[in-house]
Scaffold this motif. Structure first.
Motif, PDB file in Angstrom:
ATOM      1  N   ASP A   1     -10.401   6.390  20.511  1.00 21.38           N
ATOM      2  CA  ASP A   1     -11.266   5.550  19.693  1.00 21.38           C
ATOM      3  C   ASP A   1     -12.534   5.248  20.485  1.00 21.38           C
ATOM      4  OD1 ASP A   1     -12.477   3.771  18.014  1.00 21.38           O
ATOM      5  OD2 ASP A   1     -10.977   2.182  18.226  1.00 21.38           O
ATOM      6  N   TYR A   2     -13.650   5.820  20.048  1.00 22.31           N
ATOM      7  CA  TYR A   2     -14.906   5.625  20.773  1.00 22.31           C
ATOM      8  C   TYR A   2     -15.520   4.255  20.518  1.00 22.31           C
ATOM      9  CZ  TYR A   2     -15.238  10.330  22.646  1.00 22.31           C
ATOM     10  OH  TYR A   2     -15.010  11.477  23.371  1.00 22.31           O
ATOM     11  N   ASP A   3     -15.090   3.570  19.464  1.00 21.91           N
ATOM     12  CA  ASP A   3     -15.583   2.205  19.220  1.00 21.91           C
ATOM     13  C   ASP A   3     -15.131   1.264  20.321  1.00 21.91           C
ATOM     14  OD1 ASP A   3     -17.287   2.172  17.104  1.00 21.91           O
ATOM     15  OD2 ASP A   3     -15.730   1.963  15.586  1.00 21.91           O
ATOM     16  N   THR A   4     -13.848   1.329  20.638  1.00 19.08           N
ATOM     17  CA  THR A   4     -13.267   0.431  21.644  1.00 19.08           C
ATOM     18  C   THR A   4     -13.030   1.122  22.979  1.00 19.08           C
ATOM     19  OG1 THR A   4     -11.027   0.962  20.869  1.00 19.08           O
ATOM     20  CG2 THR A   4     -12.128  -0.919  19.837  1.00 19.08           C
ATOM     21  N   GLU A   5     -13.315   2.432  23.025  1.00 18.22           N
ATOM     22  CA  GLU A   5     -13.076   3.225  24.230  1.00 18.22           C
ATOM     23  C   GLU A   5     -11.633   3.080  24.717  1.00 18.22           C
ATOM     24  OE1 GLU A   5     -16.013   2.395  27.206  1.00 18.22           O
ATOM     25  OE2 GLU A   5     -17.561   3.517  26.139  1.00 18.22           O
ATOM     26  N   THR A   6     -10.732   3.238  23.783  1.00 14.82           N
ATOM     27  CA  THR A   6      -9.306   3.159  24.097  1.00 14.82           C
ATOM     28  C   THR A   6      -8.569   4.359  23.519  1.00 14.82           C
ATOM     29  OG1 THR A   6      -8.907   1.820  22.118  1.00 14.82           O
ATOM     30  CG2 THR A   6      -9.254   0.641  24.203  1.00 14.82           C
ATOM     31  N   ILE A   7      -7.469   4.697  24.122  1.00 19.62           N
ATOM     32  CA  ILE A   7      -6.623   5.779  23.641  1.00 19.62           C
ATOM     33  C   ILE A   7      -5.652   5.216  22.607  1.00 19.62           C
ATOM     34  CG2 ILE A   7      -4.851   7.458  24.278  1.00 19.62           C
ATOM     35  CD1 ILE A   7      -6.183   7.629  27.013  1.00 19.62           C
ATOM     36  N   LYS A   8      -5.677   5.790  21.420  1.00 24.06           N
ATOM     37  CA  LYS A   8      -4.830   5.323  20.321  1.00 24.06           C
ATOM     38  C   LYS A   8      -3.632   6.225  20.079  1.00 24.06           C
ATOM     39  CE  LYS A   8      -7.412   1.787  19.284  1.00 24.06           C
ATOM     40  NZ  LYS A   8      -6.907   0.399  19.492  1.00 24.06           N
ATOM     41  N   GLY A   9      -3.569   7.342  20.754  1.00 24.14           N
ATOM     42  CA  GLY A   9      -2.432   8.233  20.579  1.00 24.14           C
ATOM     43  C   GLY A   9      -2.340   9.222  21.718  1.00 24.14           C
ATOM     44  N   SER A  10      -1.117   9.600  22.073  1.00 23.91           N
ATOM     45  CA  SER A  10      -0.897  10.555  23.165  1.00 23.91           C
ATOM     46  C   SER A  10       0.313  11.421  22.863  1.00 23.91           C
ATOM     47  CB  SER A  10      -0.667   9.831  24.498  1.00 23.91           C
ATOM     48  OG  SER A  10      -1.792   9.078  24.879  1.00 23.91           O
ATOM     49  N   PHE A  11       0.256  12.641  23.337  1.00 22.67           N
ATOM     50  CA  PHE A  11       1.386  13.552  23.251  1.00 22.67           C
ATOM     51  C   PHE A  11       1.966  13.713  24.643  1.00 22.67           C
ATOM     52  CE2 PHE A  11       2.790  18.207  23.023  1.00 22.67           C
ATOM     53  CZ  PHE A  11       4.049  17.870  22.541  1.00 22.67           C
ATOM     54  N   HIS A  12       3.237  13.349  24.799  1.00 21.59           N
ATOM     55  CA  HIS A  12       3.919  13.472  26.086  1.00 21.59           C
ATOM     56  C   HIS A  12       4.863  14.672  25.976  1.00 21.59           C
ATOM     57  CE1 HIS A  12       2.394   9.442  26.989  1.00 21.59           C
ATOM     58  NE2 HIS A  12       2.839   9.082  25.803  1.00 21.59           N
ATOM     59  N   GLN A  13       4.498  15.761  26.634  1.00 26.55           N
ATOM     60  CA  GLN A  13       5.247  17.008  26.493  1.00 26.55           C
ATOM     61  C   GLN A  13       6.088  17.284  27.732  1.00 26.55           C
ATOM     62  OE1 GLN A  13       2.781  20.498  26.122  1.00 26.55           O
ATOM     63  NE2 GLN A  13       4.341  21.609  24.973  1.00 26.55           N
ATOM     64  N   ASN A  14       7.360  17.667  27.482  1.00 25.12           N
ATOM     65  CA  ASN A  14       8.291  17.997  28.565  1.00 25.12           C
ATOM     66  C   ASN A  14       8.318  16.887  29.617  1.00 25.12           C
ATOM     67  OD1 ASN A  14       8.745  20.594  27.358  1.00 25.12           O
ATOM     68  ND2 ASN A  14       6.865  21.335  28.313  1.00 25.12           N
ATOM     69  N   THR A  15       8.749  15.725  29.198  1.00 19.36           N
ATOM     70  CA  THR A  15       8.758  14.561  30.081  1.00 19.36           C
ATOM     71  C   THR A  15      10.105  13.857  30.034  1.00 19.36           C
ATOM     72  OG1 THR A  15       7.954  13.043  28.356  1.00 19.36           O
ATOM     73  CG2 THR A  15       6.300  14.163  29.697  1.00 19.36           C
ATOM     74  N   PHE A  16      10.344  13.056  31.066  1.00 22.19           N
ATOM     75  CA  PHE A  16      11.462  12.120  31.072  1.00 22.19           C
ATOM     76  C   PHE A  16      10.874  10.728  30.861  1.00 22.19           C
ATOM     77  CE2 PHE A  16      13.397  15.497  33.806  1.00 22.19           C
ATOM     78  CZ  PHE A  16      14.420  15.832  32.930  1.00 22.19           C
TER      79      PHE A  16
ATOM     80  N   SER B   1       6.715   1.967  28.602  1.00 24.11           N
ATOM     81  CA  SER B   1       7.472   3.155  28.999  1.00 24.11           C
ATOM     82  C   SER B   1       6.678   3.987  29.989  1.00 24.11           C
ATOM     83  CB  SER B   1       7.819   4.008  27.775  1.00 24.11           C
ATOM     84  OG  SER B   1       8.714   3.328  26.930  1.00 24.11           O
ATOM     85  N   THR B   2       7.396   4.556  30.939  1.00 30.92           N
ATOM     86  CA  THR B   2       6.789   5.462  31.911  1.00 30.92           C
ATOM     87  C   THR B   2       7.250   6.878  31.600  1.00 30.92           C
ATOM     88  OG1 THR B   2       6.774   3.754  33.617  1.00 30.92           O
ATOM     89  CG2 THR B   2       6.581   6.039  34.353  1.00 30.92           C
ATOM     90  N   PHE B   3       6.312   7.800  31.544  1.00 28.19           N
ATOM     91  CA  PHE B   3       6.630   9.188  31.237  1.00 28.19           C
ATOM     92  C   PHE B   3       6.381  10.045  32.472  1.00 28.19           C
ATOM     93  CE2 PHE B   3       5.612   7.198  27.213  1.00 28.19           C
ATOM     94  CZ  PHE B   3       6.637   7.650  26.390  1.00 28.19           C
ATOM     95  N   ILE B   4       7.425  10.726  32.913  1.00 30.98           N
ATOM     96  CA  ILE B   4       7.341  11.586  34.087  1.00 30.98           C
ATOM     97  C   ILE B   4       7.368  13.046  33.623  1.00 30.98           C
ATOM     98  CG2 ILE B   4       8.387  12.235  36.281  1.00 30.98           C
ATOM     99  CD1 ILE B   4       9.658   9.478  36.378  1.00 30.98           C
ATOM    100  N   PRO B   5       6.240  13.748  33.717  1.00 33.18           N
ATOM    101  CA  PRO B   5       6.208  15.150  33.264  1.00 33.18           C
ATOM    102  C   PRO B   5       6.983  16.069  34.194  1.00 33.18           C
ATOM    103  CG  PRO B   5       4.108  14.548  34.272  1.00 33.18           C
ATOM    104  CD  PRO B   5       4.930  13.286  34.218  1.00 33.18           C
ATOM    105  N   THR B   6       7.697  17.011  33.613  1.00 27.27           N
ATOM    106  CA  THR B   6       8.450  17.981  34.409  1.00 27.27           C
ATOM    107  C   THR B   6       7.639  19.241  34.677  1.00 27.27           C
ATOM    108  OG1 THR B   6       9.398  19.079  32.466  1.00 27.27           O
ATOM    109  CG2 THR B   6      10.586  17.160  33.345  1.00 27.27           C
ATOM    110  N   HIS B   7       6.615  19.491  33.843  1.00 25.17           N
ATOM    111  CA  HIS B   7       5.779  20.687  33.950  1.00 25.17           C
ATOM    112  C   HIS B   7       6.588  21.966  33.763  1.00 25.17           C
ATOM    113  CE1 HIS B   7       2.575  18.063  35.346  1.00 25.17           C
ATOM    114  NE2 HIS B   7       3.340  17.642  36.335  1.00 25.17           N
ATOM    115  N   LEU B   8       7.747  21.832  33.096  1.00 22.99           N
ATOM    116  CA  LEU B   8       8.590  22.991  32.814  1.00 22.99           C
ATOM    117  C   LEU B   8       8.952  22.989  31.336  1.00 22.99           C
ATOM    118  CD1 LEU B   8      11.039  22.905  35.863  1.00 22.99           C
ATOM    119  CD2 LEU B   8       9.197  24.555  35.475  1.00 22.99           C
ATOM    120  N   PRO B   9       8.535  24.000  30.567  1.00 19.81           N
ATOM    121  CA  PRO B   9       8.881  24.065  29.152  1.00 19.81           C
ATOM    122  C   PRO B   9      10.382  24.027  28.941  1.00 19.81           C
ATOM    123  CG  PRO B   9       7.208  25.696  29.694  1.00 19.81           C
ATOM    124  CD  PRO B   9       7.690  25.127  30.995  1.00 19.81           C
TER     125      PRO B   9
END
Length: 308
Positions: free
Chosen positions: A160-175, A234-242
Motif C-alpha cells: 500500500d503506497y498510501d501508508t507505505e505498508t505491506i498488506k499481503g505476503s506469500f510465505h513459500q516453503n516455510t516453517f 508468527s515467525t516464518f522460517i524459509p527452507t529454500h527447498l521446494p
C-alpha cells in the motif's frame, strides 16, 4: 488473515484459516472439454496468456500491460492446438458455494468472481501500465491504484503506497512458529528477503488497541482476538527447498474488494512472477514432477551463482 495451502499445487488445494483451523476455500482444477481449434485461434487475441519462462523479457523502466500481460505467443503448432484442452478452476468457500471460477484455454484465463464477469487477465488487474525494473515487477490492483502487487525473484507482496505498508505476503516453503503477542496489536509478517524501503517504513498497519473494548468483550471474543494477535506475531522460517515446509498466504482485507479477489489475484501474480523472472513455470499436470524440477532449477541457479 492467514491461510495455509494444503497442497503444493496452488490450483488444486484447500486454504485453511489458521486462526480457526477450518477450511475457508477449496480450489479445484479439472479438464472440462476439448477445445475447438478454429475457435481457440479466433479467441486468442481477446484473452491474456499467463506468461511462461520461455518468453524473452526486457528490463525497461516502464512498459504497457499489453506488452507483458497480452504478449502474443509464437504461432502454435497445429498438433499442439489439436491436443489443447480446456480446463476449469473452481473456487468454493467453506459452505461449498462457488465464489469464483477460471476457464483456461491453454494458458489464457477467463475469470469470473461471484456473479461478476471479469474476463481476461488485464481486466483483473485493471492496469494500463506495468512498471518494469531490473529486479521488480509491480502491477496495481483494480480496486485501489495505491495497492500494488510487487514481485521479485524471491518474494510476492501486496504493498500500500498510501501508508507505505505491506498488506499481503506469500510465505513459500516455510516453517511457521507462532509467538503469542504481548500487545493487542496485529501486524502482518514482513517478507524475509525483500523490502521496498527502509525497515522503519515496512511495519504493517496495526489495529488500534482499545482497553475498554477488551474489558467488555465476552470470553469467546477475547479468545478469537487473542488468536488474531498471535497470528500477527508468527515467525516464518524459509527452507529454500521446494516441497519442504508449507506455503502461507497472509493479507489484510480491503473494504473495496472481496477477499476472494485478493486470493485470485495472488494466484495469477504467482504464475506471472514465475514467468517474469524465468523461474520454474507452473504446469497443470504432474505437480510432484514440477516440484522436483523446481528444486533442480534452484540448485542449478545457486551453482551458477557460486561459480561465476
Amino acid at each position: 488473515m492467514l491461510f495455509k495451502f494444503t497442497a503444493p499445487d496452488m490450483l488444486n488445494t484447500s486454504l485453511i484459516d489458521v486462526a480457526t483451523g477450518e477450511r475457508a476455500y477449496n480450489i479445484l482444477t479439472v479438464i472440462s472439454s476439448p477445445t475447438n481449434p478454429s475457435k481457440e485461434s479466433s479467441d486468442q487475441p481477446e484473452s491474456s496468456p499467463v506468461a511462461s519462462s520461455s518468453k524473452q523479457r526486457t528490463d525497461t523502466a516502464t512498459s504497457s500491460s499489453a506488452a507483458f500481460l497480452k504478449k502474443s505467443a509464437p504461432p502454435p503448432n497445429p498438433e499442439d492446438i489439436k491436443n489443447t484442452e480446456t480446463r476449469l478452476t473452481t473456487i468454493t468457500d467453506g459452505t461449498g458455494k462457488v465464489v469464483a471460477n477460471i476457464t483456461w484455454k491453454g494458458r489464457h484465463p477467463d475469470i469470473t468472481i461471484g456473479t461478476e464477469k471479469i474476463g481476461a487477465l488485464t481486466d483483473l488487474f485493471g492496469s494500463s501500465t506495468v512498471r518494469f525494473m531490473p529486479k521488480i515487477l509491480a502491477i496495481p490492483t483494480r480496486f485501489d491504484t495505491e495497492y500494488v502487487w510487487t514481485a521479485t525473484p524471491d518474494s510476492l507482496t501486496l504493498f500500500d503506497y498510501d501508508t507505505e505498508t505491506i498488506k499481503g505476503s506469500f510465505h513459500q516453503n516455510t516453517f511457521r512458529i507462532p509467538s503469542p503477542s504481548k500487545t493487542p496489536k496485529s501486524k502482518l509478517s514482513s517478507p524475509s528477503k525483500y523490502k521496498l524501503s527502509s525497515p522503519s517504513t515496512l511495519l504493517l498497519g496495526a489495529m488500534p488497541s482499545s482497553k475498554s473494548s477488551a474489558l467488555s468483550s465476552t470470553s469467546e471474543e477475547a479468545e478469537s482476538e487473542t488468536k488474531i494477535h498471535e497470528l500477527g506475531k508468527s515467525t516464518f522460517i524459509p527452507t529454500h527447498l521446494p516441497g519442504v515446509g508449507s506455503c502461507y498466504l497472509e493479507f489484510s482485507s480491503h473494504p473495496l474488494a472481496h477477499d476472494i479477489e485478493i486470493i485470485l489475484s495472488f494466484l495469477m501474480m504467482e504464475i506471472l512472477r514465475r514467468g517474469r523472472f524465468s523461474l520454474t513455470p507452473y504446469t497443470f499436470e504432474k505437480p510432484r514432477l514440477w516440484q522436483f524440477k523446481e528444486a533442480r532449477d534452484l540448485f542449478m541457479r545457486r551453482l551458477r551463482r557460486n561459480t561465476v
